[in-house]
Motif scaffolding. Structure first.
Motif, PDB file in Angstrom:
ATOM      1  N   GLU A 278      -6.568   0.788  -2.213  1.00 23.23           N
ATOM      2  CA  GLU A 278      -6.083  -0.180  -1.235  1.00 23.23           C
ATOM      3  C   GLU A 278      -5.309   0.486  -0.101  1.00 23.23           C
ATOM      4  O   GLU A 278      -4.940  -0.172   0.873  1.00 23.23           O
ATOM      5  N   SER A 279      -5.058   1.779  -0.229  1.00 22.20           N
ATOM      6  CA  SER A 279      -4.347   2.519   0.802  1.00 22.20           C
ATOM      7  C   SER A 279      -5.359   3.196   1.729  1.00 22.20           C
ATOM      8  O   SER A 279      -6.528   3.371   1.381  1.00 22.20           O
ATOM      9  N   SER A 280      -4.899   3.592   2.889  1.00 18.31           N
ATOM     10  CA  SER A 280      -5.781   4.255   3.843  1.00 18.31           C
ATOM     11  C   SER A 280      -5.637   5.764   3.743  1.00 18.31           C
ATOM     12  O   SER A 280      -4.596   6.281   3.341  1.00 18.31           O
TER      13      SER A 280
ATOM     14  N   THR B  87       0.830  -1.192   0.000  1.00 27.29           N
ATOM     15  CA  THR B  87       0.000   0.000   0.000  1.00 27.29           C
ATOM     16  C   THR B  87       0.870   1.249   0.000  1.00 27.29           C
ATOM     17  O   THR B  87       1.997   1.243   0.487  1.00 27.29           O
TER      18      THR B  87
ATOM     19  N   GLN C  21      -6.928   1.800  -8.516  1.00 24.32           N
ATOM     20  CA  GLN C  21      -6.999   0.555  -7.743  1.00 24.32           C
ATOM     21  C   GLN C  21      -5.934   0.524  -6.654  1.00 24.32           C
ATOM     22  O   GLN C  21      -6.192   0.115  -5.517  1.00 24.32           O
ATOM     23  N   ILE C  22      -4.722   0.963  -6.993  1.00 25.88           N
ATOM     24  CA  ILE C  22      -3.634   0.988  -6.006  1.00 25.88           C
ATOM     25  C   ILE C  22      -3.987   1.906  -4.846  1.00 25.88           C
ATOM     26  O   ILE C  22      -3.806   1.574  -3.670  1.00 25.88           O
TER      27      ILE C  22
END
Length: 412
Positions: free
Chosen positions: A238-240, A127, A234-235
């Protein structure tokens, strides 16, 4: 529980929560991770960082009896300490570009390392550390505040090999300058910078051999490249704690005002202001940079080319604001004056974009180099004026970049 310890106390298995000190001084893109390799400890100790915060709930604790900040002190100090680390005293006082070049060159060099690490981690499926992105944007934004043209012009001096990474840095700086020109709020300027830094993150999912191909892409290869906006989104998903502006820009920075862009073929008002801004900044840096398959155009010539496309490609108001933010003759532009001397633009004049400061160094009438002289074309009574842009390839001055920034070409 958080504890502040000296770097000599670090061991493999500890969870490093935060470095104590300015973000650009530590050697990692990420600021929070489990130390799994002793080489990382050696790297930290070799840097200027002297203390770090560790989270004992997520990794190993110190052996009993070792000196640390007490639990009570830690609980009282941690928020303030991390706030100081992330938001240390910021120097944003305006200075001439010549005074900012050295400092901007350091930021560019550190940014290259940070963004390279960010892309490498994205390729490995990790992430993205959006906190790291925010801190990098602060450093870039502060430099742009001190001198709008210095870092932007230095970031243009990327090599073909590191184009993908440094393009992100350049677009970040351009987005910050453009956001300020448009009068956006402070938090919107920050969001614009983060979006610019992350806009091409999806290229981390594109094979390197395609990104760096020296020749024309096949239709199949181009289709793969055109998938990078969706892959980038998309990448980020997936991160916060991802900035929603970054999500929008990552997906839509290749949309065009006339609906001919991709991936959604959005048109006009359906494209957000930030995506319209990114479209302009992305193209400008792309065409002024050396790429594996072509040499970059002169900055002033690039703006002229973009003006030809602006009606269908760009939002006209955004493009006009962009020109005002970097100047009709951006720093580094080679120009011919009516006195027959050739010079390079070294500073803008905010009140008159047609009359920048120019460092002249060549006489066309004598066909020889002359002692460099700085001319402020906006100075009352100045009779010199720009009569044309000049193609650097035509003149082939080997030290052109050093003339305008005072740094060796390899420095940035």
């Amino acid at each position: 529980m958080l504890k502040r310890i000296g770097v000599q106390q670090l061991t493999v298995g500890m969870y490093l929560k935060e470095f104590c000190g300015p973000w650009l001084e530590h050697p990692f893109w990420r600021s929070s991770f489990v130390i799994s390799d002793a080489k990382d400890i050696d790297t930290i100790r070799a840097s200027s960082v002297r203390e770090v915060w560790i989270d004992c709930a997520k990794g190993l604790d110190l052996p009993p009896g070792e000196a640390v900040v007490s639990v009570a002190e830690s609980e009282a100090q941690v928020d303030a300490e991390l706030a100081v680390t992330a938001d240390s005293v910021r120097d944003t006082a305006r200075v001439p570009s010549a005074a900012e070049f050295t400092r901007a060159a350091k930021i560019v060099a550190n940014s290259r390392q940070a963004v390279t690490s960010m892309f490498a981690e994205a390729r490995m499926g990790r992430t993205v550390d959006t906190g790291g992105a925010r801190r990098l944007v602060e450093e870039i934004s502060d430099s742009v505040s001190r001198s709008a043209g210095a870092l932007i012009s230095l970031a243009r001096l990327k090599t073909a090999d590191d184009y993908t990474y440094m393009h992100s840095v350049a677009v970040c700086a351009l987005m910050v300058a453009l956001a300020r020109q448009l009068g956006l709020r402070k938090e919107e300027v920050r969001s614009a910078g983060i979006a610019g830094l992350l806009h091409d993150l999806g290229k981390a999912a594109i094979p390197i051999e395609i990104l760096n191909k020296p020749g024309k892409l096949t239709d199949a290869e181009f289709a793969i490249v055109k998938a990078h906006p969706e892959k980038g989104q998309q990448i980020l998903l997936e991160s916060s704690d991802v900035d929603p502006v970054a999500l929008d820009v990552v997906l839509h920075h290749h949309e065009k005002n006339d609906g001919s862009g991709y991936p959604k073929r959005l048109r006009g008002a359906a494209i957000s202001l930030f995506a319209k801004m990114a479209a302009v900044c992305d193209v400008y840096d792309a065409i002024t940079s050396n790429r594996p398959y072509k040499a970059g155009w002169d900055p002033a010539e690039s703006l002229r080319k973009m003006a030809e496309w602006s009606n269908g490609h760009f939002d006209p108001a955004v493009f006009q604001a962009f020109v005002k933010s970097i100047g009709i003759y951006p720093i580094g532009s080679l120009v011919l004056l009516n006195c027959g001397r050739i010079g390079v633009v070294i500073e803008q004049n905010e009140k008159s974009l047609l009359h920048p400061q120019v460092k002249v160094f060549f006489s066309t009438r004598r066909a020889t180099r002359i002692l460099p002289e700085v001319l402020n074309l906006a100075r009352p009574g100045c009779r010199q004026k720009i009569v044309s842009r000049e193609d650097p390839a035509k003149w082939n001055f080997p030290d052109l970049n050093e003339i305008w920034c005072g740094l060796a070409e390899s420095s940035p």
